[in-house]
Design a protein around this motif. Structure first.
Motif, PDB file in Angstrom:
ATOM      1  N   ASN A  12      28.324   1.512  13.315  1.00  8.27           N
ATOM      2  CA  ASN A  12      28.290   0.981  11.960  1.00  8.27           C
ATOM      3  C   ASN A  12      29.705   0.546  11.607  1.00  8.27           C
ATOM      4  O   ASN A  12      30.608   1.379  11.535  1.00  8.27           O
ATOM      5  CB  ASN A  12      27.802   2.046  10.975  1.00  8.27           C
ATOM      6  N   VAL A  13      29.906  -0.761  11.400  1.00  9.34           N
ATOM      7  CA  VAL A  13      31.255  -1.261  11.154  1.00  9.34           C
ATOM      8  C   VAL A  13      31.245  -2.184   9.939  1.00  9.34           C
ATOM      9  O   VAL A  13      30.218  -2.797   9.626  1.00  9.34           O
ATOM     10  CB  VAL A  13      31.800  -2.038  12.389  1.00  9.34           C
ATOM     11  N   PRO A  14      32.371  -2.312   9.235  1.00 10.63           N
ATOM     12  CA  PRO A  14      32.436  -3.242   8.102  1.00 10.63           C
ATOM     13  C   PRO A  14      32.611  -4.672   8.599  1.00 10.63           C
ATOM     14  O   PRO A  14      33.096  -4.919   9.715  1.00 10.63           O
ATOM     15  CB  PRO A  14      33.671  -2.760   7.341  1.00 10.63           C
ATOM     16  N   GLU A  15      32.208  -5.617   7.768  1.00 10.78           N
ATOM     17  CA  GLU A  15      32.445  -7.029   8.080  1.00 10.78           C
ATOM     18  C   GLU A  15      33.914  -7.250   8.403  1.00 10.78           C
ATOM     19  O   GLU A  15      34.784  -6.684   7.749  1.00 10.78           O
ATOM     20  CB  GLU A  15      32.109  -7.892   6.854  1.00 10.78           C
ATOM     21  N   GLY A  16      34.170  -8.095   9.402  1.00 12.82           N
ATOM     22  CA  GLY A  16      35.545  -8.407   9.759  1.00 12.82           C
ATOM     23  C   GLY A  16      36.134  -7.487  10.803  1.00 12.82           C
ATOM     24  O   GLY A  16      37.209  -7.784  11.351  1.00 12.82           O
TER      25      GLY A  16
END
Lengths: 110, 115
Positions: A12-16
């Motif tokens: 699970n990673v943030p945009e960018g």
């Protein structure tokens, strides 16, 4: 030991963000290597082939290390649309055997 | 779109029945491979057909059989269905020949439910 193993995930990673997936294979006679992506309840789609010298396609970079029997996929500047399961594939016997890893699920969060 | 089609899209059968799934390969391709994908797992290789003959087989029992026709389309037959046969069945077409890289292109799959 499974023929092809991948990071268990999910990621699970943030945009960018930049995210890297790892894959190892056990058959030293393996000849061709691919990354596929699979969206939920859809068929796998070829993302990119993996060449010995490494290759790049836009935000995606694939690397192969035959000595270590290791393949990687790097995604830079991840987008929401990158959310999918990423499948590592190894082939041998001139394409007769096409072995998928179990996949690593990626969720890119806003 | 890959140009690989499969039919039917969904199918419900009961234990012990037989099923036939169909696949039309992409134009220019001469090889068809079949996979079984259970929920949450990667596709598992069932077998491959090239020039109308089985060209490789995974760890599946003989009740899984197939055919390839002169136009390179293919069928997967499963006899004596078991509950564990419930899965997404994927067909992939590719070109096998000198210089080919053997990339496989998948159809949308047939989702089989065995009750």
């Amino acid at each position: 030991r499974k023929e092809v193993e991948q990071d268990p995930g999910p990621f699970n990673v943030p945009e960018g963000a930049t995210v890297a997936f790892n894959c190892t294979y056990s058959n030293s006679a393996s000849q061709s290597f691919f990354w596929y992506r699979q969206d939920c309840r859809k068929e796998p789609k070829l993302l990119m082939s993996v060449y010995s010298s490494g290759n790049e396609d836009g935000r995606f970079t694939a690397q192969l290390n035959r000595a270590s029997q290791y393949i990687s996929l790097l995604i830079r500047d991840s987008k929401l649309s990158d959310s999918a399961t990423y499948l590592c594939v190894v082939t041998y016997n001139y394409g007769q055997n096409f072995v998928f890893g179990p996949g690593t699920r990626l969720s890119v969060l806003p | 779109e890959t140009g690989v089609t499969q039919s039917p899209t969904h199918l419900i059968k009961t234990r012990g029945q037989q099923v036939t799934l169909r696949c039309s390969s992409q134009s220019g391709h001469n090889t068809v491979s079949w996979y079984q994908q259970a929920l949450g797992q990667g596709p598992q290789f069932i077998f491959q057909y090239y020039r109308e003959e089985e060209n490789g087989r995974g760890n599946f029992p003989p009740r899984f059989s197939g055919l390839q026709f002169p136009n390179y389309s293919s069928e997967l037959n499963v006899n004596a269905l078991e509950l564990d046969d419930s899965a997404l069945y994927l067909c992939a077409s590719s070109y096998s020949g000198t210089g080919s890289f053997n990339e496989q292109f998948f159809g949308p799959g047939t989702r089989l439910t065995v009750l």
